[in-house]
Design a protein around this motif. Structure first.
Motif, PDB file in Angstrom:
ATOM      1  N   HIS A  94      47.493  34.034  39.748  1.00 14.95           N
ATOM      2  CA  HIS A  94      47.342  34.991  40.846  1.00 14.95           C
ATOM      3  C   HIS A  94      46.446  34.441  41.947  1.00 14.95           C
ATOM      4  O   HIS A  94      46.445  34.979  43.061  1.00 14.95           O
ATOM      5  CB  HIS A  94      46.770  36.306  40.324  1.00 14.95           C
ATOM      6  N   PHE A 427      49.932  38.103  33.881  1.00 15.51           N
ATOM      7  CA  PHE A 427      50.523  38.032  35.224  1.00 15.51           C
ATOM      8  C   PHE A 427      51.981  37.598  35.108  1.00 15.51           C
ATOM      9  O   PHE A 427      52.284  36.613  34.429  1.00 15.51           O
ATOM     10  CB  PHE A 427      49.747  37.042  36.090  1.00 15.51           C
ATOM     11  N   GLY A 457      46.013  40.171  40.993  1.00 11.74           N
ATOM     12  CA  GLY A 457      46.885  39.776  39.905  1.00 11.74           C
ATOM     13  C   GLY A 457      47.274  40.964  39.053  1.00 11.74           C
ATOM     14  O   GLY A 457      47.587  42.049  39.552  1.00 11.74           O
TER      15      GLY A 457
END
Length: 598
Positions: A94, A427, A457
């Motif tokens: 992320h 994620f 994220g």
């Protein structure tokens, strides 16, 4: 309800005995705090300012293997850096994303002899690198990751292909080469989950620790309250301040010579649409006129350019001086001579001191970016973390933690090479799907959902859940997707003590040129309400931040006022939803879409 910091101080009041005290809350200190806490030790991290507010707040935002370190013969460092780069791509996807990096090349044979001389330690001065030297370096770079390749191999181009892709590049170029490294979007946020992983360990900002007989005394710098603290070992992770911290921590054995020396690195953030478009999603990794390597790449809708590498005689807070800004702007013009680049394009500047190992090298580029742990014996041993860089913070922390564990006779319980970091846990491979789910579940706009995923994220849902239904869940102004409700979440969950923590580190408002007087006032309102500040305290915080932005980041009161006006205009000309770029996932510039990697 007591805030995070009050709860931590209360725990220290009741029991100030720790296995290890880590001094310094930059990336090295946070990294070793995380490592030690995960091994079952009770650890206290003490930072005299804010977490990641010193050199750790002034990186080039690159996560890289260190291609240029090959010239110094530092193969071990390059190998370690590439391993850690790939780990961060997996553990924090992320925030750490692939970055195609292109080298413009003007000659064929230049640099071969000088590179060999530098490798053998026979030459200090840099020289231009030609196609053959660069090809050899990139081949070695690719060879290092041959057994675990996660990014594409390098590619060479002739002039025709180069200018077809980057028509605005210097017309004197003969070749270009592209290889892959990575960049990090929000480095200050990377390790905010350490406390969640080890609740018995504590991290405290705005505090200082000094030796007090056979133990230590902790001072809360916001109230001047003092607490007795004991430890079996100390980790000195104060970076450029290591040598002065050694004396303050009262080690029984002093080093005969300084352990670190600093070089100052400054960077500019430019708001220049033609330059942003000309980059085509790539970083340009190039030589300035003096032979120093410089970088330029798209960063959160702007262009990041850097950097300088200037020796400093002592550690202190630094800023980008006018001569440095001129140097960096001249470098940008060298790469794209047909694109006007002006000082007025600069929306933010930042500078920090790299805590490098003490070295006799005349050329600062030859000083190693490696790391080592220097142990100082005593009744309470002190482990000093020398050197290091963002990319290798985990490996360095692991090395320091293992030294401490060995001294304390404790076994390592787990490794962290494959451990997800923060919002990297869970994620998805397709972040657009997560954004779509958030938009549907919480009735968010596409822009807002994409922003939350980009920034937090897999933790984006927590922020959306906190903000939903709050009357203050409205954007601070037309320049940003950040809302007042989100600011309240950060205040309650991310160790915020003052206004600059929010503007400079918990958000990207300042570095992206999105901070205005209007947003400062709104953030100050939220922080004052949460902390119970008086009007006088609130005004003082605003004034202090405005001075800090002007003194250290080149953001004047006039710029802040003008952004208030333009932010209101942007609010009235709001664009429709966009589809985030699935490769680099940079938030679009206003009125422009992110460029797909080529």
């Amino acid at each position: 309800m007591p805030d995070q910091r009050s709860l931590i101080l209360d725990k220290i009041r009741h029991n100030g005995a720790f296995d290890v005290v880590v001094v310094g809350g930059g990336i090295n200190g946070i990294g070793v705090f995380r490592e030690l806490a995960l091994q079952g030790l009770k650890v206290l991290l003490v930072e005299r300012s804010d977490f990641c507010s010193g050199c750790s707040a002034a990186p080039s935002r690159m996560i890289h293997g260190g291609l240029r370190y090959l010239e110094n013969g530092e193969f071990g460092l390059v190998q370690e850096s590439l391993r850690e780069r790939d780990a961060l791509l997996a553990n924090a996807p992320h925030m750490v994303r692939p970055l195609p990096t292109t080298i413009p090349i003007r000659t064929v044979f230049s640099g071969l002899m000088n590179g060999a001389a530098g490798f053998l330690g026979l030459s200090e001065a840099p020289s231009s690198r030609g196609a053959l030297a660069i090809k050899a370096g990139l081949a070695l770079y690719d060879w290092t990751t041959r057994k675990r390749r996660v990014l594409p191999r390098h590619k060479f181009r002739g002039a025709r292909t180069t200018f077809a892709q980057w028509p605005a590049l210097d017309p004197k170029l003969r070749f270009s080469a592209t290889y892959y490294d990575a960049w990090i979007s929000y480095p200050e946020r990377l390790l905010l989950d350490a406390g969640r992983l080890a609740p018995d360990s504590l991290a405290l900002n705005r505090a200082q620790i000094t030796r007090a007989g056979s133990a230590f005394e902790l001072t809360d710098m916001t109230t001047d309250e003092r607490f007795p603290v004991s430890a079996k070992a100390i980790v000195n992770a104060t970076g450029a301040w290591i040598d002065s911290a050694i004396a303050r921590l009262d080690a029984s054995e002093k080093p005969l010579a300084p352990l670190v020396e600093g070089t100052k690195g400054s960077h500019l953030i430019l708001d220049n649409e033609p330059l942003y478009q000309a980059l085509g999603g790539h970083m340009i990794f190039f030589e300035n006129a003096d032979g120093r390597i410089c970088i330029m790449f798209p960063y959160l809708g702007k262009v990041l350019v850097g950097s300088t590498d200037i020796r400093v005689s002592e550690a202190s807070r630094v800023r980008c001086e006018p001569a440095e800004a001129d140097y960096i702007l001249a470098a940008a013009r060298l790469v794209f001579p047909a694109i006007p680049v002006h000082a007025s394009d600069v929306v933010f500047t930042y500078s920090g001191i790299r805590p490098l190992p003490k070295s006799d090298h005349a050329f600062t580029g030859r000083i190693s970016r490696g790391h080592s742990v220097h142990r100082i014996a005593g009744d309470i041993p002190q482990f000093c973390m020398i050197g290091g860089k963002w990319t290798t913070f985990r490996a360095f922390a692991e090395q320091a933690a293992d030294a401490v564990l060995a001294k304390l006779g404790r076994e390592r319980l787990c490794g962290t090479l494959t451990m997800p970091i923060g919002g990297g846990l869970g994620f998805p491979g397709d972040p657009a799907s997560l954004a779509a789910d958030l938009a549907g579940e919480f009735a968010l706009s596409g822009d807002r959902a994409a922003y939350l995923v980009d920034r937090y994220g897999s933790g984006a849902r927590d922020i959306a859940l906190f903000c939903v239904g709050r009357p203050d869940d409205i954007r601070l102004d037309g320049r940003t997707e950040t809302t007042a409700a989100e600011i309240v979440y950060l205040i309650r969950h991310e160790f915020v003590t003052c206004l600059s923590d929010l503007v400079l580190r918990r958000t990207s408002l300042a570095i992206c040129g999105d901070i205005s007087m209007a947003t400062i006032e709104r953030i100050a309102d939220a922080l004052a309400a949460e902390r119970g500040w008086s009007d006088r305290q609130r005004v003082g915080e605003v004034q202090s931040l405005v001075v800090e932005l002007d003194t250290y980041h080149g953001v004047s009161q006039e710029m802040l006022d003008q952004r208030t006006i333009s932010g209101a205009e942007d609010e009235g000309q709001r664009q429709g939803p966009h589809e985030p770029d699935v490769h680099q996932r940079q938030l679009p510039r206003r009125g422009a879409r992110s460029r797909r990697l080529q």
